[in-house]
Design an enzyme around this catalytic site. Structure first.
Site, PDB file in Angstrom:
ATOM      1  N   ALA A  49       5.620   4.261   1.331  1.00  0.00           N
ATOM      2  CA  ALA A  49       6.205   5.532   1.776  1.00  0.00           C
ATOM      3  C   ALA A  49       7.218   5.297   2.885  1.00  0.00           C
ATOM      4  O   ALA A  49       8.302   5.888   2.880  1.00  0.00           O
ATOM      5  CB  ALA A  49       5.108   6.487   2.245  1.00  0.00           C
ATOM      6  N   GLY A  52       0.811  -1.215   0.000  1.00  0.00           N
ATOM      7  CA  GLY A  52       0.000   0.000   0.000  1.00  0.00           C
ATOM      8  C   GLY A  52       0.841   1.259   0.000  1.00  0.00           C
ATOM      9  O   GLY A  52       2.069   1.226   0.136  1.00  0.00           O
ATOM     10  N   ASP A  53       0.155   2.401  -0.142  1.00  0.00           N
ATOM     11  CA  ASP A  53       0.856   3.685  -0.240  1.00  0.00           C
ATOM     12  C   ASP A  53       1.658   4.019   1.004  1.00  0.00           C
ATOM     13  O   ASP A  53       2.807   4.457   0.911  1.00  0.00           O
ATOM     14  CB  ASP A  53      -0.112   4.805  -0.597  1.00  0.00           C
ATOM     15  CG  ASP A  53      -1.292   4.923   0.370  1.00  0.00           C
ATOM     16  OD1 ASP A  53      -1.488   4.025   1.215  1.00  0.00           O
ATOM     17  OD2 ASP A  53      -2.018   5.917   0.267  1.00  0.00           O
ATOM     18  N   ASN A  54       1.100   3.808   2.190  1.00  0.00           N
ATOM     19  CA  ASN A  54       1.824   4.157   3.409  1.00  0.00           C
ATOM     20  C   ASN A  54       2.994   3.213   3.655  1.00  0.00           C
ATOM     21  O   ASN A  54       4.073   3.649   4.065  1.00  0.00           O
ATOM     22  CB  ASN A  54       0.875   4.163   4.603  1.00  0.00           C
ATOM     23  CG  ASN A  54      -0.140   5.279   4.489  1.00  0.00           C
ATOM     24  OD1 ASN A  54       0.211   6.428   4.274  1.00  0.00           O
ATOM     25  ND2 ASN A  54      -1.410   4.943   4.606  1.00  0.00           N
TER      26      ASN A  54
END
Length: 101
Positions: A16, A11-13
């Site tokens: 990141a 996922g994005d987090n």
């Protein structure tokens, strides 16, 4: 050749945190449509209140995460309430909003 970190199916987090080089004991703050703060953990984090989501990170560990919805709208409301007068201050407000998006 430089190393390139690649994460598939994450996922994005989680991506990141991986891209920022976050490690246990550090945190990443992401302000946008939602506002999130998260950081890698070697062990799962259990929160009976449900405020901390027990996600996994992109490297096989854990990524406890707290999320606030509509963060950009809240930030806009806070900035709108500041006593910013004049063209320079309106420009600063617009730049702050653009940086947070």
């Amino acid at each position: 050749a430089p190393e390139i970190v690649l994460s598939a199916g994450s996922g994005d987090n989680a991506c990141a945190a991986l891209g920022c080089g976050a490690s246990p004991g550090s945190a990443v703050l992401s302000l946008g449509t939602s506002g999130t703060i998260f950081g890698p953990s070697p062990t799962p984090v259990e929160d009976a209140t449900g405020a901390v989501a027990p996600f996994c990170d992109a490297a096989g560990g854990h990524l406890p995460l707290v999320c606030v919805m509509s963060c950009a709208a809240v930030l806009d409301s806070v900035l709108a309430g500041l006593p910013l007068e004049g063209e320079d201050n309106r420009r600063e407000r617009a730049e702050a909003l653009a940086a947070a998006a």
